[in-house]
Design a protein around this motif. Structure first.
Motif, short mmCIF file in Angstrom:
data_model
loop_
_atom_site.label_atom_id
_atom_site.label_comp_id
_atom_site.label_asym_id
_atom_site.label_seq_id
_atom_site.Cartn_x
_atom_site.Cartn_y
_atom_site.Cartn_z
N ILE A 207 -4.29 -9.56 -13.64
CA ILE A 207 -3.17 -9.94 -14.43
C ILE A 207 -3.63 -10.12 -15.97
O ILE A 207 -4.68 -10.41 -16.25
N ASN A 208 -2.67 -9.60 -16.88
CA ASN A 208 -2.91 -10.26 -18.13
C ASN A 208 -3.06 -11.57 -18.22
O ASN A 208 -2.33 -12.45 -17.50
N GLY A 209 -3.71 -12.11 -19.50
CA GLY A 209 -3.75 -13.40 -19.72
C GLY A 209 -5.12 -13.90 -19.92
O GLY A 209 -6.05 -13.16 -19.85
N LYS B 6 2.63 -3.43 -7.86
CA LYS B 6 1.07 -3.52 -8.60
C LYS B 6 0.64 -4.73 -7.89
O LYS B 6 -0.77 -4.92 -8.09
N ASN B 7 1.13 -5.59 -7.22
CA ASN B 7 0.51 -7.01 -6.79
C ASN B 7 0.43 -6.84 -5.17
O ASN B 7 0.27 -7.95 -4.58
N SER B 8 0.62 -5.50 -4.72
CA SER B 8 0.59 -5.44 -3.43
C SER B 8 -0.74 -5.83 -2.40
O SER B 8 -0.52 -6.28 -1.30
N ASN B 9 -1.73 -6.17 -3.21
CA ASN B 9 -3.21 -6.58 -2.52
C ASN B 9 -2.96 -8.04 -2.32
O ASN B 9 -3.58 -8.60 -1.29
N GLU C 264 1.52 -17.27 -17.00
CA GLU C 264 1.76 -16.15 -16.40
C GLU C 264 2.52 -16.35 -15.10
O GLU C 264 2.50 -17.24 -14.60
N LEU C 265 3.53 -15.35 -14.85
CA LEU C 265 4.04 -15.19 -13.59
C LEU C 265 3.69 -14.24 -12.86
O LEU C 265 3.64 -13.11 -13.44
N VAL C 266 3.36 -14.19 -11.58
CA VAL C 266 2.97 -13.28 -10.81
C VAL C 266 4.03 -13.14 -9.75
O VAL C 266 4.21 -14.01 -8.79
N VAL C 267 4.64 -12.04 -9.68
CA VAL C 267 5.65 -11.60 -8.75
C VAL C 267 5.03 -11.03 -7.58
O VAL C 267 4.67 -9.84 -7.42
N LEU C 268 5.14 -11.77 -6.47
CA LEU C 268 4.43 -11.11 -5.33
C LEU C 268 5.11 -9.99 -4.52
O LEU C 268 4.45 -8.98 -3.89
#
Length: 143
Positions: free
Chosen positions: A65-67, A52-55, A44-48
């Motif tokens: 996140i999914n996965g 939706k990932n502001s926390n 998975e890739l988390v785009v900072l």
């Protein structure tokens, strides 16, 4: 011919002993074995910068996140370190309600079995398999 017969008998006897030992080992009387979280491949890739990932812009901020098996929780430790945890609770991972949730900026918890974890993965309370204590934890992925 007698040597051929005795050699065949030895082979059959050895095979019977091996088969019996395998059956006896499979019939262990241990009822305290806990099921384990199933294995899952995660890529998975988390785009900072994604809203939706502001926390994840704050220390101890966490997002889903999914996965994984039942999802993944990513927790920011500091500006350069993040931990990822499987959402499947380790106590009874096959229960349909065994899903860890985020209590924002406080802890990770499973309301089904009451397991509780810090944002570093340390056990804080609730029901857990005997392999865990306050000094051990399920291994998170660090990135």
């Amino acid at each position: 011919m007698p040597s051929l017969l005795s050699s065949s008998f030895r082979s059959v006897a050895l095979a019977a002993i091996l088969a019996t030992s395998v059956v006896l080992a499979a019939c262990s009387n241990s009822n305290d074995a806990q099921p384990q979280i199933p294995l899952a491949t995660v890529n998975e890739l988390v785009v900072l910068t994604d809203q939706k990932n502001s926390n994840l812009r704050f220390d101890n901020g966490a997002v889903y996140i999914n996965g994984g098996v039942r999802g993944i929780i990513v927790v920011r430790q500091n500006a350069s370190s993040y931990l990822a945890f499987e959402r499947n609770c380790p106590y009874q991972p096959l229960d349909t309600c065994a899903r860890v949730k985020i209590d924002p900026f406080i802890r990770l918890y499973d309301p089904c079995c009451t397991s509780q974890f810090s944002f570093q993965g340390q056990v804080q309370g609730g029901q857990l398999p005997e392999i865990y204590d306050n000094t051990t934890r399920p291994s998170p992925a660090t990135f």
